[in-house]
Design an enzyme around this catalytic site. Structure first.
Site, PDB file in Angstrom:
ATOM      1  N   VAL A  25     -10.618  70.605   9.986  1.00  0.00           N
ATOM      2  CA  VAL A  25     -11.838  71.498   9.310  1.00  0.00           C
ATOM      3  C   VAL A  25     -13.131  70.942  10.297  1.00  0.00           C
ATOM      4  O   VAL A  25     -14.114  71.573   9.909  1.00  0.00           O
ATOM      5  CB  VAL A  25     -12.086  70.960   7.879  1.00  0.00           C
ATOM      6  CG1 VAL A  25     -10.763  71.769   7.165  1.00  0.00           C
ATOM      7  CG2 VAL A  25     -12.239  69.476   7.749  1.00  0.00           C
ATOM      8  N   ARG A  32     -13.884  70.505  14.410  1.00  0.00           N
ATOM      9  CA  ARG A  32     -14.149  71.366  15.478  1.00  0.00           C
ATOM     10  C   ARG A  32     -12.676  71.471  16.173  1.00  0.00           C
ATOM     11  O   ARG A  32     -11.996  70.541  16.340  1.00  0.00           O
ATOM     12  CB  ARG A  32     -15.103  70.946  16.416  1.00  0.00           C
ATOM     13  CG  ARG A  32     -16.315  71.271  16.238  1.00  0.00           C
ATOM     14  CD  ARG A  32     -16.702  72.721  16.561  1.00  0.00           C
ATOM     15  NE  ARG A  32     -18.042  73.192  16.022  1.00  0.00           N
ATOM     16  CZ  ARG A  32     -18.719  73.539  14.955  1.00  0.00           C
ATOM     17  NH1 ARG A  32     -17.655  73.539  13.781  1.00  0.00           N
ATOM     18  NH2 ARG A  32     -19.803  73.830  14.651  1.00  0.00           N
ATOM     19  N   ASP A  61      -8.703  75.491   9.953  1.00  0.00           N
ATOM     20  CA  ASP A  61      -9.967  76.585   9.797  1.00  0.00           C
ATOM     21  C   ASP A  61     -10.469  76.511  11.008  1.00  0.00           C
ATOM     22  O   ASP A  61     -11.633  77.587  11.045  1.00  0.00           O
ATOM     23  CB  ASP A  61     -10.597  75.858   8.760  1.00  0.00           C
ATOM     24  CG  ASP A  61     -11.931  76.711   8.376  1.00  0.00           C
ATOM     25  OD1 ASP A  61     -11.454  77.940   7.956  1.00  0.00           O
ATOM     26  OD2 ASP A  61     -12.893  76.570   8.259  1.00  0.00           O
ATOM     27  N   GLU A 112     -12.838  80.378  19.667  1.00  0.00           N
ATOM     28  CA  GLU A 112     -12.845  81.353  18.396  1.00  0.00           C
ATOM     29  C   GLU A 112     -13.838  82.504  18.829  1.00  0.00           C
ATOM     30  O   GLU A 112     -14.517  82.508  19.620  1.00  0.00           O
ATOM     31  CB  GLU A 112     -13.693  80.731  17.183  1.00  0.00           C
ATOM     32  CG  GLU A 112     -12.842  79.447  16.786  1.00  0.00           C
ATOM     33  CD  GLU A 112     -13.544  78.423  15.646  1.00  0.00           C
ATOM     34  OE1 GLU A 112     -14.613  79.028  15.172  1.00  0.00           O
ATOM     35  OE2 GLU A 112     -13.162  77.545  15.355  1.00  0.00           O
ATOM     36  N   HIS A 135     -12.517  79.942  10.364  1.00  0.00           N
ATOM     37  CA  HIS A 135     -13.514  79.103  10.401  1.00  0.00           C
ATOM     38  C   HIS A 135     -14.336  79.635   9.122  1.00  0.00           C
ATOM     39  O   HIS A 135     -15.611  79.976   9.133  1.00  0.00           O
ATOM     40  CB  HIS A 135     -14.494  79.344  11.672  1.00  0.00           C
ATOM     41  CG  HIS A 135     -15.583  78.152  11.906  1.00  0.00           C
ATOM     42  ND1 HIS A 135     -15.654  77.731  13.106  1.00  0.00           N
ATOM     43  CD2 HIS A 135     -16.129  77.558  11.170  1.00  0.00           C
ATOM     44  CE1 HIS A 135     -16.471  76.675  13.047  1.00  0.00           C
ATOM     45  NE2 HIS A 135     -16.846  76.599  11.898  1.00  0.00           N
ATOM     46  N   ALA A 161     -15.572  76.743   4.901  1.00  0.00           N
ATOM     47  CA  ALA A 161     -16.946  75.819   4.442  1.00  0.00           C
ATOM     48  C   ALA A 161     -17.779  76.954   3.554  1.00  0.00           C
ATOM     49  O   ALA A 161     -18.605  76.574   2.860  1.00  0.00           O
ATOM     50  CB  ALA A 161     -17.671  75.459   5.534  1.00  0.00           C
TER      51      ALA A 161
HETATM   52  N1  LIG Z   1     -14.944  74.314   9.361  1.00  0.00           N
HETATM   53  C1  LIG Z   1     -16.260  74.782   9.072  1.00  0.00           C
HETATM   54  O1  LIG Z   1     -16.863  75.702   8.773  1.00  0.00           O
HETATM   55  C2  LIG Z   1     -17.176  73.444   9.507  1.00  0.00           C
HETATM   56  C3  LIG Z   1     -18.266  73.579   8.511  1.00  0.00           C
HETATM   57  C4  LIG Z   1     -19.025  72.158   8.764  1.00  0.00           C
HETATM   58  C5  LIG Z   1     -18.961  71.214   9.721  1.00  0.00           C
HETATM   59  N2  LIG Z   1     -17.822  71.545  10.589  1.00  0.00           N
HETATM   60  C6  LIG Z   1     -17.561  70.636  11.703  1.00  0.00           C
HETATM   61  O2  LIG Z   1     -17.209  69.076  11.195  1.00  0.00           O
HETATM   62  C7  LIG Z   1     -17.974  68.358  11.810  1.00  0.00           C
HETATM   63  C8  LIG Z   1     -18.503  67.099  10.999  1.00  0.00           C
HETATM   64  O3  LIG Z   1     -19.238  67.421   9.608  1.00  0.00           O
HETATM   65  P1  LIG Z   1     -20.044  66.185   8.904  1.00  0.00           P
HETATM   66  O4  LIG Z   1     -20.713  67.199   7.976  1.00  0.00           O
HETATM   67  O5  LIG Z   1     -18.846  65.708   8.353  1.00  0.00           O
HETATM   68  O6  LIG Z   1     -20.755  65.666  10.194  1.00  0.00           O
HETATM   69  P2  LIG Z   1     -21.314  64.253  10.111  1.00  0.00           P
HETATM   70  O7  LIG Z   1     -21.668  63.774   8.810  1.00  0.00           O
HETATM   71  O8  LIG Z   1     -22.295  64.190  11.327  1.00  0.00           O
HETATM   72  O9  LIG Z   1     -20.072  63.135  10.514  1.00  0.00           O
HETATM   73  C9  LIG Z   1     -19.482  63.059  11.848  1.00  0.00           C
HETATM   74  C10 LIG Z   1     -18.550  61.921  11.761  1.00  0.00           C
HETATM   75  O10 LIG Z   1     -17.721  62.043  13.054  1.00  0.00           O
HETATM   76  C11 LIG Z   1     -17.721  60.653  13.441  1.00  0.00           C
HETATM   77  N3  LIG Z   1     -17.630  60.864  15.026  1.00  0.00           N
HETATM   78  C12 LIG Z   1     -18.233  61.348  15.861  1.00  0.00           C
HETATM   79  N4  LIG Z   1     -17.663  61.245  17.183  1.00  0.00           N
HETATM   80  C13 LIG Z   1     -16.788  60.151  16.916  1.00  0.00           C
HETATM   81  C14 LIG Z   1     -15.715  59.749  17.906  1.00  0.00           C
HETATM   82  N5  LIG Z   1     -15.592  59.890  19.063  1.00  0.00           N
HETATM   83  N6  LIG Z   1     -14.780  58.619  17.143  1.00  0.00           N
HETATM   84  C15 LIG Z   1     -14.758  58.726  15.825  1.00  0.00           C
HETATM   85  N7  LIG Z   1     -15.767  59.171  14.894  1.00  0.00           N
HETATM   86  C16 LIG Z   1     -16.607  59.932  15.474  1.00  0.00           C
HETATM   87  C17 LIG Z   1     -18.923  60.105  13.281  1.00  0.00           C
HETATM   88  O11 LIG Z   1     -18.959  58.691  13.308  1.00  0.00           O
HETATM   89  P3  LIG Z   1     -20.352  57.811  13.482  1.00  0.00           P
HETATM   90  O12 LIG Z   1     -20.615  57.171  12.234  1.00  0.00           O
HETATM   91  O13 LIG Z   1     -19.799  56.997  14.527  1.00  0.00           O
HETATM   92  O14 LIG Z   1     -21.608  58.760  13.843  1.00  0.00           O
HETATM   93  C18 LIG Z   1     -19.232  60.622  11.581  1.00  0.00           C
HETATM   94  O15 LIG Z   1     -18.699  59.873  10.787  1.00  0.00           O
HETATM   95  C19 LIG Z   1     -19.333  69.047  12.321  1.00  0.00           C
HETATM   96  O16 LIG Z   1     -19.713  68.370  13.549  1.00  0.00           O
HETATM   97  C20 LIG Z   1     -18.798  70.416  12.701  1.00  0.00           C
HETATM   98  O17 LIG Z   1     -18.277  70.534  14.046  1.00  0.00           O
HETATM   99  C21 LIG Z   1     -17.071  72.682  10.418  1.00  0.00           C
END
Ligand SMILES: NC(=O)c1ccc[n+]([C@@H]2O[C@H](COP(=O)([O-])OP(=O)(O)OC[C@H]3O[C@@H](n4cnc5c(N)ncnc54)[C@H](OP(=O)(O)O)[C@@H]3O)[C@@H](O)[C@H]2O)c1
Length: 350
Positions: free
Chosen positions: A261, A263, A287, A292, A311, A314
């Protein structure tokens, strides 16, 4: 009338009702907007708006002037990194841009801003607001894997009343979460309510509520070998690109369920396809895909053990309001000189 208030240009579609709501919640803000300059939304959270929408040259000039006259932008104009770059360049007083996407770091990266611009302008994302619907989708994926949804559908379509077979129970399963941000933590909460043993990969060793085991990245392969399902909510960065590759897939339990869900680029798609074809992965619930829209020729469309959604998991009625609430809260922090929530990491861009 806007004298002394923080000027926020509404650069992305936002209903008049929510504009007024934000101003009522934080009266020190003035939302500068002209609805005729914004594309109509086709559904909630349609920040790109109707693609048929066009501004006249005179409207374009007025839109540029509106963006140039604010300290803050609500959204990336036209969800276009090039237009963001133009707005940052044209407005030296710009200090903060709030992005509608949770993974907005990629858009900031694509704008190719200079070090001075990245220093001057703070960028925040809407990370966290999608936790509810995406966690539900992740639970759906994990359950679909445990109950073998493709087999159920096949047998039913074939009118085949087979012998009894044992279905997995999430309450007896281990689930590995890649990403413990806003989404991952909500996935952990929901899965733990079902009784799953939740493992989560994190670069920090801090405990996370509802996560039974924090796994450091160097133990990823070992933990993957113990998981019945793997759920990724990782952002798309250079470090996460292709993290789920041949070697990691081979380390997983045969028949594992994979849900993505976050990227699509986190999964090496050719490697996933090979693993699906040989049954190493029992079910992939996706998703998001690396590119895309997904190429119509991709084998992912036709593999019986893949569930694909465009996608869209959400999207919810409440997304626009949740983003407005997050923005109003962050605006209060901005005005009170407190750190902003969800600052884009301008090294890794997420
Ligand atoms: N399907 C959809 O429609 C949809 C909707 C919303 C979001 N998304 C995707 O989902 C992603 C996450 O959303 P979120 O709201 O959960 O974002 P978030 O709160 O910014 O969380 C991102 C998480 O990823 C971790 N991370 C980043 N790089 C990493 C790595 N190299 N190794 C391990 N952990 C790593 C971060 O850890 P740290 O604590 O180390 O920073 C953090 O825990 C978004 O960036 C977006 O691409 C998709």
């Amino acid at each position: 009338m806007n004298e002394g208030r923080l000027r926020v240009a509404v650069a992305t579609p936002l209903s008049e009702e929510l504009c007024e709501w934000i101003e009522a919640r934080e009266p020190r803000l003035a939302l500068i907007r002209d609805q005729s300059l914004l594309p109509p939304m086709r559904h909630p959270a349609d920040f790109g708006g109707d693609p048929a929408f066009r501004r006249t040259p005179e409207q374009e000039a007025r839109f540029d002037a509106l963006l140039a006259d604010a300290e803050v932008l609500y959204g990336i104009p036209d969800v276009d990194p090039a237009r963001l770059a133009r707005a940052v360049e044209a407005n030296p007083a710009l200090r903060w841009v709030h992005i509608m996407a949770a993974g907005g770091g990629g858009q900031v990266n694509a704008a190719n801003l200079s070090a001075e611009q990245l220093e001057r302008v703070r960028f925040t994302t809407s990370a966290g607001v999608h936790g509810g619907p995406l966690a539900e989708y992740a639970v759906f994926g994990v359950l679909a894997g445990a109950k073998q949804l493709p087999r159920i559908l096949d047998q039913q379509r074939a009118h085949h009343w087979s012998g009894r077979w044992m279905m997995g129970q999430v309450s007896e399963q281990r689930v590995l979460l890649l990403g413990l941000g806003g989404i991952g933590r909500e996935v952990a909460r929901k899965l733990s309510l079902l009784g799953a043993h939740v493992m989560g990969v994190s670069r920090h060793q801090r405990p996370v509520e509802h996560v039974d085991e924090i796994v450091s990245p160097d133990r990823l392969h070992e933990a993957a070998g113990r998981a019945d399902a793997v759920v990724s909510s990782l952002p798309g960065t250079a470090a996460t690109q292709g993290m789920v590759d041949d070697a990691l897939l081979a380390a997983m339990k045969p028949g594992v369920t994979i849900v993505n869900v976050g990227r699509g680029t986190v999964i090496d798609e050719p490697a996933l396809i090979r693993a699906l074809e040989r049954g190493q992965v029992g079910l992939a619930v996706l998703d998001v895909t690396a590119v895309e829209p997904l190429d119509p020729e991709s084998p992912l469309w036709d593999l019986p053990n893949v569930l694909l959604t465009p996608h869209t998991a959400a999207l919810s009625e409440s997304e626009d309001r949740l983003i407005a609430e997050l923005f109003a809260d962050n605006a209060r922090r901005y005005l009170d000189g407190e750190p902003l929530l969800n600052r884009v990491n301008t090294v890794e861009f997420y």
